[in-house]
Design a protein around this motif. Structure first.
Motif, PDB file in Angstrom:
ATOM      1  N   LEU A  92       8.423  10.669   5.161  1.00  0.00           N
ATOM      2  CA  LEU A  92       7.366  10.641   5.689  1.00  0.00           C
ATOM      3  C   LEU A  92       7.325   8.580   5.483  1.00  0.00           C
ATOM      4  O   LEU A  92       7.009   7.654   4.514  1.00  0.00           O
ATOM      5  CB  LEU A  92       5.608  10.707   4.927  1.00  0.00           C
ATOM      6  CG  LEU A  92       5.592  12.188   6.011  1.00  0.00           C
ATOM      7  CD1 LEU A  92       4.130  12.658   5.094  1.00  0.00           C
ATOM      8  CD2 LEU A  92       6.316  12.092   7.385  1.00  0.00           C
ATOM      9  N   ALA A  93       7.263   7.731   6.720  1.00  0.00           N
ATOM     10  CA  ALA A  93       7.310   6.325   7.289  1.00  0.00           C
ATOM     11  C   ALA A  93       5.733   5.744   6.036  1.00  0.00           C
ATOM     12  O   ALA A  93       4.775   7.001   6.496  1.00  0.00           O
ATOM     13  CB  ALA A  93       7.252   5.712   8.616  1.00  0.00           C
ATOM     14  N   PRO A  94       5.966   4.874   5.085  1.00  0.00           N
ATOM     15  CA  PRO A  94       4.565   4.604   4.990  1.00  0.00           C
ATOM     16  C   PRO A  94       3.959   3.978   5.408  1.00  0.00           C
ATOM     17  O   PRO A  94       4.188   3.040   6.819  1.00  0.00           O
ATOM     18  CB  PRO A  94       5.128   3.264   3.722  1.00  0.00           C
ATOM     19  CG  PRO A  94       6.657   3.272   3.457  1.00  0.00           C
ATOM     20  CD  PRO A  94       6.878   3.918   4.937  1.00  0.00           C
ATOM     21  N   GLY A  95       2.593   3.764   5.618  1.00  0.00           N
ATOM     22  CA  GLY A  95       1.325   3.425   6.318  1.00  0.00           C
ATOM     23  C   GLY A  95       0.641   3.501   7.454  1.00  0.00           C
ATOM     24  O   GLY A  95       0.612   3.955   8.618  1.00  0.00           O
ATOM     25  N   GLU A  96       1.552   5.166   7.838  1.00  0.00           N
ATOM     26  CA  GLU A  96       1.122   5.965   8.410  1.00  0.00           C
ATOM     27  C   GLU A  96      -0.115   6.373   8.805  1.00  0.00           C
ATOM     28  O   GLU A  96      -0.595   6.550   7.836  1.00  0.00           O
ATOM     29  CB  GLU A  96       2.796   7.387   8.984  1.00  0.00           C
ATOM     30  CG  GLU A  96       3.378   6.574   9.229  1.00  0.00           C
ATOM     31  CD  GLU A  96       3.174   5.967  10.724  1.00  0.00           C
ATOM     32  OE1 GLU A  96       2.260   6.355  11.924  1.00  0.00           O
ATOM     33  OE2 GLU A  96       4.110   5.398  10.629  1.00  0.00           O
TER      34      GLU A  96
END
Length: 574
Positions: A92-96
């Motif tokens: 999972l991409a950070p900051g989402e």
């Protein structure tokens, strides 16, 4: 407290009661409850871990409030707001940020691999969903460096907004346990197992799981005990000997230890060389025994009396000869005729006459043409008479008695003097017995006794002529029997060493060596053997079967899943 809060059908209240009740349970059972609060059943690895805790090999992680739902969560409306700040959660991409609607249905959609399951895994752990074993969250395998998965969540309790942070392995806000999270893996936990009821409340499932865990732990411990019993020799598992017999057999005395070392040397070295050494020792010990026996005889009270009597006979004979000399030669011009000095002179004159001056003629020669063998002058009538009377005196019975008494006395003195144990030989003999034979105590005793005997014999030789005899110490009896026993042992060793490899004598030595070696080994493990005998007796007659660390198998045997939850309360407690 209202009626609703007292109703144990309320799941949260029942879980709280289980937590309170579990405080008195053994650590391994409290650990089992912790596991059962987060998973449908215990896996084989879980049972193995519980057995290790039961035996005391590993510490327990007991059930506490962080592992069950908060009772307050059942009385409040809890809804999710947003999941954000995710890190190290799959790819999972950070900051989402994943937001949920306050009302209605929120649909999350996307292609395969978009991350839907990643968010679901985090929500299941935040809300304590029941997941199958191994449903842990992993970091991105393609990332340069991993870390502990973490996230933040916003949620509402009765319209009041709250926020919490989470990291994998840590505890989440207990109010989130009021939210139920399902996915395909979580659904399988509920629908794939065979159940007698369409729906079993979680507290009852936990208690049933604990009862089953008791049976599984009992079965595993019983299997381990059976394996150990099969590995234990019959002589230990069903001992026929008693502890007092073990006490008598275990270990060796100093003499037995020396004997063991002797047998090891004899049976492992060169037999011919050892026989030669033993024969040398045998010869030396025999010579010493003979010398000690002569010393004992010489220092005896009987010999002291014999020597004194011989000296008295010599003194009496001398007095008689002196009296005869005084009566026969009172008119002679010179004194001490018949004394030892005069006798020596007379014996020399006789020898000179027989061997040089008048060989073949009887002494003294007193013919008219004879000369005196002492002064070389012609013999007159008076001189011839004097020589004849001197020889008659020497040949007289009293003088012969004196000579015989002197010879007997001198011979006895010489005989007793020869029986003294030479001082220089004592250390050599002591070293033989102490170092070569290995009998330090016997060597010490013999050294003391030999010195005492030598001193007594010298006192006999020096004081026998005194008018009043001094009192001497009692006669010492040297340890001749012990020395003869040594000779017997050496003879037996020689016989065994000279025997054939398969002879009865050789076999007897091997059996003696092995028996002593076994007793020495038993002395080293005596405490363990006695403990095993005590344990075996306890297994056969005792009310319980001891396992380890205070656990008791008989109490495990009383646990039965059909007997309900209370039956398992005492499993494993001492």
């Amino acid at each position: 407290m209202n009626e609703e809060s007292n109703d144990l059908s309320n799941e949260a209240e029942a879980l709280a009661d289980i937590l309170t009740w579990s405080a008195d349970l053994p650590g391994w059972q409290r650990d089992a409850l912790r596991l059962l609060c987060g998973q449908t059943k215990l896996e084989p690895a879980d049972i193995t871990a519980l057995v290790a805790i039961c035996k005391g090999d590993n510490p327990a992680v007991p059930l506490d409030t962080s592992h069950i739902r908060d009772p307050a969560a059942s009385h409040a409306v809890v809804s999710l707001g947003a999941l954000h700040g995710l890190a190290n959660v799959n790819a999972l991409a950070p900051g989402e940020r994943l937001s949920f609607g306050k009302t209605g249905l929120t649909v999350i959609y996307g292609d395969n691999g978009a991350g839907k399951s990643g968010y679901a895994r985090v929500l299941k752990q935040l809300c304590r969903a029941r997941s199958p074993k191994g449903d842990a969250i992993l970091p991105n395998i393609y990332a340069g460096s991993g870390g502990v998965p973490t996230a933040s969540i916003d949620f509402f309790i009765g319209g009041q907004k709250r926020s919490a942070t989470w990291n994998q392995g840590g505890s989440a806000d207990p109010m989130l346990s009021a939210v139920s999270v399902f996915d395909s893996r979580t659904a399988n936990v509920h629908v794939e197992n065979t159940n007698d009821l369409a729906y079993t409340p979680l507290p009852l499932r936990i208690l049933a799981g604990l009862a089953q865990a008791c049976q599984d732990v009992k079965a595993k411990l019983s299997a381990e005990i059976k394996t150990l019993e099969q590995q234990t020799p019959v002589v230990l598992s069903k001992p026929e000997c008693k502890p007092d017999t073990i006490e008598k057999l275990a270990g060796l005395t100093a003499q037995e230890e020396a004997r063991l070392q002797t047998l090891i040397t004899d049976l492992s070295g060169d037999p011919a060389r050892t026989v030669r050494q033993l024969q040398t020792q045998e010869t030396r010990i025999t010579a010493v025994i003979d010398q000690i026996e002569r010393l004992i005889a010489g220092a005896s009270e009987g010999n002291r009396t014999t020597l004194r009597e011989a000296h008295l006979r010599l003194a009496t004979a001398r007095d008689a000869a002196a009296a005869a000399s005084a009566s026969l030669f009172a008119e002679e011009p010179l004194p001490d005729i018949g004394s030892d000095i005069w006798k020596a002179l007379w014996e020399a004159a006789r020898a000179y006459s027989r061997e040089a001056a008048y060989p073949g003629q009887p002494f003294p020669v007193t013919a008219s043409d004879a000369h005196c063998v002492l002064c070389q002058q012609p013999l007159g009538e008076e001189a011839a008479r004097r020589l004849t009377s001197f020889e008659a005196f020497v040949q007289d019975e009293s003088k012969r008695r004196e000579e015989n008494a002197a010879d007997a006395y001198d011979e006895l003195i010489e005989q007793l003097s020869s029986q003294v144990f030479l001082t220089k030989n004592i250390p050599v003999f002591v070293a033989l017995i102490r170092d070569d034979i290995g009998e330090a105590e016997l060597a010490k005793a013999l050294h003391r006794q030999i010195v005492q005997l030598c001193w007594r014999l010298r006192a006999v030789l020096r004081t026998h002529a005194r008018e009043v005899l001094p009192t001497l110490p009692p006669e010492a009896v040297a340890s001749r029997d012990e020395l003869r026993d040594l000779l017997g042992g050496i003879a037996t060793r020689i016989e065994g060493l000279q025997s054939e490899a398969n002879s009865p004598q050789r076999a007897a030595l091997v059996a003696e060596r092995d028996g002593l070696a076994d007793r020495k080994w038993l002395g080293g493990v005596k405490a363990d053997v006695l403990a095993q005998i005590e344990l075996s007796i306890g297994v056969q007659t005792g009310p319980t079967i001891g396992v380890q660390k205070g656990t008791t198998l008989r109490r495990c045997a009383g646990v039965d899943a059909g007997r309900g939850f209370r039956a398992g309360a005492g499993v494993g407690r001492a």
